[in-house]
Design an enzyme around this catalytic site. Structure first.
Site: not given
Ligand code: UFG
Length: 336
Positions: A126, A150, A154
């Site tokens: 990841s 997590y 990884k």
């Molecule tokens: N976000 C919102 N509202 C929500 C959920 C997310 O605004 O309800 C925003 C977050 O703040 C972020 C973006 O959407 O800016 C993406 O968030 P995600 O939770 O979808 O994804 P992340 O990039 O935080 O994390 C994901 C995976 C992880 C991994 C990572 C790798 O969940 O397991 O990408 O970059 F490690």
């Protein structure tokens, strides 16, 4: 004779899409899944999509005798290892579960592979291993770190594979660092289907679109990004799936290990994603601005060049395709 692949976690979101692409490429596939985060009817749906019987064994990667039996029953050429836990928030509450499933699970699998003399493995890593990257787009050479249990698992798995590879040159590992998977199969028969309230943006927006959740909270609108909301590298799950086929092809062809990003190289903001989903679903989606989420960074997107050089991999599907295929899947799933 067709080459045979063991697909751990093959009933899950990325695993099931990878099954379809492997079958299309002519591989014989055996799924091992404990169904802890997958629907039981996925295998029926895979039969419809692939037009062939699906072999699926229910079980856990921590079950060494079961793995030994699987490797004795089948002559595998390679393994693609998806089976793992993946929720960042949950990992801070249940670190032992994450350490055991993700790290011990890999070690148990490697032990069984070694006994059976199967030395090629594609591993689901990841972009989390980059922690808070200070170079964008992030190249594979960027320093690795972790922000939660997590991410720690990884990183340890990547480092463990490097140690094992250095010990015996029969081992060949494809370490694939995923960015943010989105979308679903074109048939709308398989897709992401989290059992609980989703933590990730795309499945959350999807449940707002179906009316299962009331509104999206946009976590932070004061980041240093074009519209102030977080920017990520969303990649269509069918592109990701193809990346796995190209990775296993390369391992079996060359015997050489590789570690590559699987992303598009393009970043989209939370608001970009919301607008694209509204277009796909043909309706406005309720949302509100909310405080930043702890541990989030402003922007993360990957450098896709090495995956192109080493695997010939390039993402082909765009944002509209990710949103449209997701919408087709969730609206159909809700009505069946
Ligand atoms: N976000 C919102 N509202 C929500 C959920 C997310 O605004 O309800 C925003 C977050 O703040 C972020 C973006 O959407 O800016 C993406 O968030 P995600 O939770 O979808 O994804 P992340 O990039 O935080 O994390 C994901 C995976 C992880 C991994 C990572 C790798 O969940 O397991 O990408 O970059 F490690």
């Amino acid at each position: 004779m067709a080459q045979k692949i063991l697909l751990t976690g093959g009933a899950g979101f990325i695993g099931s899409h990878t099954y379809v692409e492997l079958a299309k490429a002519g591989y014989e596939v055996v799924i091992l899944d404990n169904f802890s985060n997958a629907q039981r009817d996925v295998t029926d749906r895979l039969e419809v999509i692939s037009g062939q019987d699906v072999t699926c064994v229910e079980g856990d990667v921590l079950n060494a005798p079961l793995l030994d039996k699987l490797f004795a029953d089948h002559k595998f050429d390679a393994v693609i290892h998806f089976a793992a836990l993946k929720a960042v928030g949950e990992s801070t509450e249940k670190p032992l579960d994450y350490l055991t499933t993700n790290i011990s699970g890999l070690y148990t699998l490697l032990g069984a592979m070694k006994k059976a003399e199967v030395f090629s493995l594609v591993f689901s890593s990841s972009a989390t291993v980059y922690g808070q990257p200070d170079q964008l787009p992030v190249p594979e050479t960027a320093p690795r770190s972790f922000n939660n249990p997590y991410g720690y698992t990884k990183l340890v798995c990547e480092q463990s594979l490097e140690q094992v590879a250095a010990s015996d040159d029969r081992w060949a590992f494809g370490i694939l660092r995923y960015f943010n998977p989105a979308g679903a199969h074109d048939t709308a028969l398989i897709g992401e289907d989290p059992n609980d309230i989703p933590n990730n943006l795309m499945p959350y927006i999807a449940k707002v679109a179906t009316g299962e959740l009331e509104k999206l909270s946009v976590f932070g609108d004061d980041y240093d990004t074009p519209d102030g909301t977080g920017v990520r590298d969303y990649i269509h799950v069918m592109d990701l799936a193809r990346g796995h086929v190209q990775s296993v092809d390369a391992l079996l062809r060359t015997g050489n290990s590789h570690t590559v990003n699987l992303g598009t190289g393009t970043g989209y903001s939370v608001i970009d994603m919301l607008r694209a989903y509204e277009k796909a679903a043909g309706k406005d989606l309720p949302h509100q601005m909310a405080p930043r989420r702890a541990g989030d960074v402003a922007s993360v997107y990957g450098d896709p060049d090495l995956a192109r050089e080493v695997l010939g991999f390039q993402a082909e599907r765009d944002l509209d395709d990710m949103c449209q295929s997701s919408w087709n899947w969730v609206s159909r799933r809700k009505n069946t």
